[in-house]
Design an enzyme around this catalytic site. Structure first.
Site, mmCIF file in Angstrom:
data_model
loop_
_atom_site.group_PDB
_atom_site.id
_atom_site.type_symbol
_atom_site.label_atom_id
_atom_site.label_comp_id
_atom_site.label_asym_id
_atom_site.label_seq_id
_atom_site.Cartn_x
_atom_site.Cartn_y
_atom_site.Cartn_z
ATOM 1 N N CYS A 115 1.300 1.124 -6.812
ATOM 2 C CA CYS A 115 2.987 1.207 -5.959
ATOM 3 C C CYS A 115 3.395 1.584 -7.466
ATOM 4 O O CYS A 115 4.861 1.637 -7.180
ATOM 5 C CB CYS A 115 3.173 0.845 -5.276
ATOM 6 S SG CYS A 115 2.098 0.563 -3.845
ATOM 7 N N HIS A 255 10.653 1.007 -5.122
ATOM 8 C CA HIS A 255 9.562 1.224 -4.361
ATOM 9 C C HIS A 255 10.199 1.378 -3.018
ATOM 10 O O HIS A 255 10.687 -0.006 -2.873
ATOM 11 C CB HIS A 255 8.951 0.266 -4.852
ATOM 12 C CG HIS A 255 6.988 0.611 -4.231
ATOM 13 N ND1 HIS A 255 6.415 1.697 -3.937
ATOM 14 C CD2 HIS A 255 6.057 -0.415 -3.671
ATOM 15 C CE1 HIS A 255 5.852 2.011 -2.825
ATOM 16 N NE2 HIS A 255 5.115 -0.010 -2.951
ATOM 17 N N ASN A 285 5.930 3.752 2.965
ATOM 18 C CA ASN A 285 5.294 3.696 1.852
ATOM 19 C C ASN A 285 3.821 4.860 1.289
ATOM 20 O O ASN A 285 2.811 4.736 2.334
ATOM 21 C CB ASN A 285 4.426 1.728 1.611
ATOM 22 C CG ASN A 285 4.376 1.851 0.376
ATOM 23 O OD1 ASN A 285 4.171 2.700 -0.043
ATOM 24 N ND2 ASN A 285 4.400 0.614 0.304
HETATM 25 O O1 UT7 Z 1 3.802 -1.310 -2.169
HETATM 26 C C1 UT7 Z 1 2.721 -2.086 -2.174
HETATM 27 C C2 UT7 Z 1 2.579 -3.682 -1.993
HETATM 28 N N1 UT7 Z 1 2.953 -3.723 -0.488
HETATM 29 C C3 UT7 Z 1 4.117 -4.211 -0.275
HETATM 30 O O2 UT7 Z 1 4.794 -4.778 -0.946
HETATM 31 C C4 UT7 Z 1 4.022 -5.189 1.080
HETATM 32 C C5 UT7 Z 1 4.282 -6.543 1.237
HETATM 33 N N2 UT7 Z 1 4.665 -7.183 2.726
HETATM 34 C C6 UT7 Z 1 5.155 -6.211 4.344
HETATM 35 O O3 UT7 Z 1 5.570 -5.669 3.551
HETATM 36 C C7 UT7 Z 1 5.409 -7.621 5.112
HETATM 37 O O4 UT7 Z 1 4.336 -8.419 4.761
HETATM 38 C C8 UT7 Z 1 3.884 -6.483 6.030
HETATM 39 C C9 UT7 Z 1 5.266 -5.647 6.694
HETATM 40 C C10 UT7 Z 1 3.118 -6.616 5.916
HETATM 41 C C11 UT7 Z 1 4.199 -8.020 7.159
HETATM 42 O O5 UT7 Z 1 4.558 -7.518 8.172
HETATM 43 P P1 UT7 Z 1 5.427 -10.027 8.173
HETATM 44 O O6 UT7 Z 1 6.397 -10.508 8.154
HETATM 45 O O7 UT7 Z 1 4.988 -10.732 6.296
HETATM 46 O O8 UT7 Z 1 4.487 -10.213 8.653
HETATM 47 P P2 UT7 Z 1 2.854 -11.326 8.808
HETATM 48 O O9 UT7 Z 1 2.010 -10.463 8.133
HETATM 49 O O10 UT7 Z 1 2.857 -13.194 8.552
HETATM 50 O O11 UT7 Z 1 2.534 -11.660 10.918
HETATM 51 C C12 UT7 Z 1 3.230 -12.255 11.680
HETATM 52 C C13 UT7 Z 1 2.851 -11.576 12.909
HETATM 53 C C14 UT7 Z 1 1.426 -11.607 12.755
HETATM 54 O O12 UT7 Z 1 0.674 -12.802 13.982
HETATM 55 P P3 UT7 Z 1 0.600 -14.136 14.565
HETATM 56 O O13 UT7 Z 1 -0.211 -14.147 13.541
HETATM 57 O O14 UT7 Z 1 2.008 -14.845 13.538
HETATM 58 O O15 UT7 Z 1 0.370 -13.999 15.722
HETATM 59 C C15 UT7 Z 1 0.372 -10.440 12.499
HETATM 60 O O16 UT7 Z 1 -0.101 -10.494 13.530
HETATM 61 O O17 UT7 Z 1 2.834 -10.529 13.214
HETATM 62 C C16 UT7 Z 1 1.639 -9.953 13.388
HETATM 63 N N3 UT7 Z 1 1.652 -8.387 13.090
HETATM 64 C C17 UT7 Z 1 1.829 -7.595 14.034
HETATM 65 N N4 UT7 Z 1 2.499 -7.429 15.171
HETATM 66 C C18 UT7 Z 1 2.836 -6.047 15.677
HETATM 67 C C19 UT7 Z 1 1.033 -7.927 12.297
HETATM 68 N N5 UT7 Z 1 1.180 -6.484 12.079
HETATM 69 C C20 UT7 Z 1 1.687 -6.208 12.919
HETATM 70 C C21 UT7 Z 1 2.320 -5.167 13.773
HETATM 71 N N6 UT7 Z 1 2.775 -5.063 14.881
HETATM 72 N N7 UT7 Z 1 2.221 -3.904 13.153
#
Ligand code: UT7
Length: 328
Positions: A115, A255, A285
């Site tokens: 990115c 970004h 993204n």
């Molecule tokens: O561009 C390159 C660099 N990349 C980035 O900068 C991305 C950085 N990361 C992020 O933007 C975020 O971490 C995400 C958007 C990818 C995820 O958000 P988060 O708030 O960090 O969620 P998480 O991964 O901690 O997941 C929280 C919960 C989990 O469930 P449990 O384990 O708490 O029961 C996930 O399984 O949300 C669940 N989850 C979803 N639920 C509904 C993960 N993806 C989804 C989804 N819909 N699409």
């Protein structure tokens, strides 16, 4: 007078097909509410059609850019393409694009910095222009992320979209254009965000396909923590190094990975909301496409001499910030 590299034209291109959160709800266990609140994304664009690749989006944008600037492809000295989804592993997408647009007098290459690739490429181009090696450089940020997204993985499929932006860089003797850049890599973060197979480590095999290793793998939470910290810090650092306060900065061009990361960066450097370019809700993204797509959409609001801080974080890890003065 010292020569600097200035952006003299910008153009974007996004494919027509709109993939909405409602449609994703039918594909994986997710909800519009979750996607919107955690990422800020409402929809993203997808490049459809047999045989369509990253270069095809770039060609659309470049043709419009050349027309806008009133030059022909033959006048280009270089093409630098930032992408993680090249048409092929080799030859470079820069070669493919040069052929498709009829740029017969240039050289160039692809930059792989996830990115942050567009920023790394701008810094490359800046050095060539300052040294006098080249006078007209096309820098492209383009990704067909849908070609490496697993639409069965809700952790990643809701985030990414396809899109492309490009800029032309030319010498400037008024002190405008790229002023400074602070760029970083830290490969110890490579296990948190990657595409495991298809390279020399894990060449394509039945096994890599069965294990779905040709898709993006991301440990979202870990990447999020690094992204928030590093993108905000590097943006603040480049401002300090150039004696800029928040009052001096007209625009933050971040970004577009997650609205919450953008917000953290904005707060860290103390900018009001109306001076931050945000279009993540429309495109998600697009990896290397995000920053030039923002510049394109905000082009009509930019004024000569405006101070812009560009900032990015991505797989590698790679991150950085770039300070430029808008030149037209
Ligand atoms: O561009 C390159 C660099 N990349 C980035 O900068 C991305 C950085 N990361 C992020 O933007 C975020 O971490 C995400 C958007 C990818 C995820 O958000 P988060 O708030 O960090 O969620 P998480 O991964 O901690 O997941 C929280 C919960 C989990 O469930 P449990 O384990 O708490 O029961 C996930 O399984 O949300 C669940 N989850 C979803 N639920 C509904 C993960 N993806 C989804 C989804 N819909 N699409």
């Amino acid at each position: 007078m010292k020569v600097t590299a200035a952006i003299t034209a910008v153009q974007g291109y996004v494919p027509e097909y709109v993939l909405t959160n409602a449609e994703l709800e039918k594909m994986v266990e997710t909800s519009d509410e979750w996607i919107t609140s955690r990422t800020g994304i409402k929809e993203r664009r997808i490049l459809q059609g047999e045989g369509k690749a990253t270069s095809d989006m770039a060609v659309e944008a470049i043709k419009m850019l050349l027309k806008k600037r009133g030059i022909t492809a033959d006048e280009l000295d270089m093409i630098i393409v930032a992408t993680v989804t090249p048409d092929m592993l080799f030859p470079s997408t820069a070669c493919v694009i040069a052929d498709k647009i009829g740029a017969t007098k240039c050289w160039g290459y692809d930059v792989s910095a996830a990115c942050s690739g567009f920023l790394f490429s701008l810094q490359n181009a800046s050095a060539y222009i300052q040294s006098g090696i080249a006078k007209k450089i096309l820098v492209v940020g383009a990704d067909k992320m849908s070609s490496i997204v697993d639409y069965k993985d809700r952790n990643t499929c809701v985030i990414f979209g396809d899109g492309c932006g490009c800029v032309l860089l030319e010498p400037n003797e008024e002190g405008l254009g790229i002023q400074d850049a602070l760029l970083h890599i830290d490969g110890s973060g490579r296990s948190h965000l990657n595409q495991k197979a298809g390279g020399s480590l894990n060449p394509a095999s039945l096994e890599t396909i069965e294990h779905r290793e040709h898709y993006i793998y991301q440990e979202g939470k870990t990447v999020f923590k690094f992204a928030v910290k590093n993108m905000a810090e590097v943006a603040a650092e480049i401002m300090e190094r150039n004696h800029l306060t928040s009052d001096d900065v007209n625009w933050l061009v971040p970004h577009q990975a997650n609205l919450r990361i953008i917000e953290a960066t904005r707060e860290r450097i103390g900018l009001p909301e109306d001076r931050v370019m945000i279009n993540i809700q429309k495109y998600g993204n697009t990896t290397n496409g995000t920053i030039p797509l923002c510049l394109w959409e905000w082009e009509s609001q930019l004024k000569k001499g405006d101070n812009l801080i560009l900032a990015a974080f991505g797989g590698g890890f790679t991150w950085g910030a770039l300070y430029l003065k808008w030149a037209y």
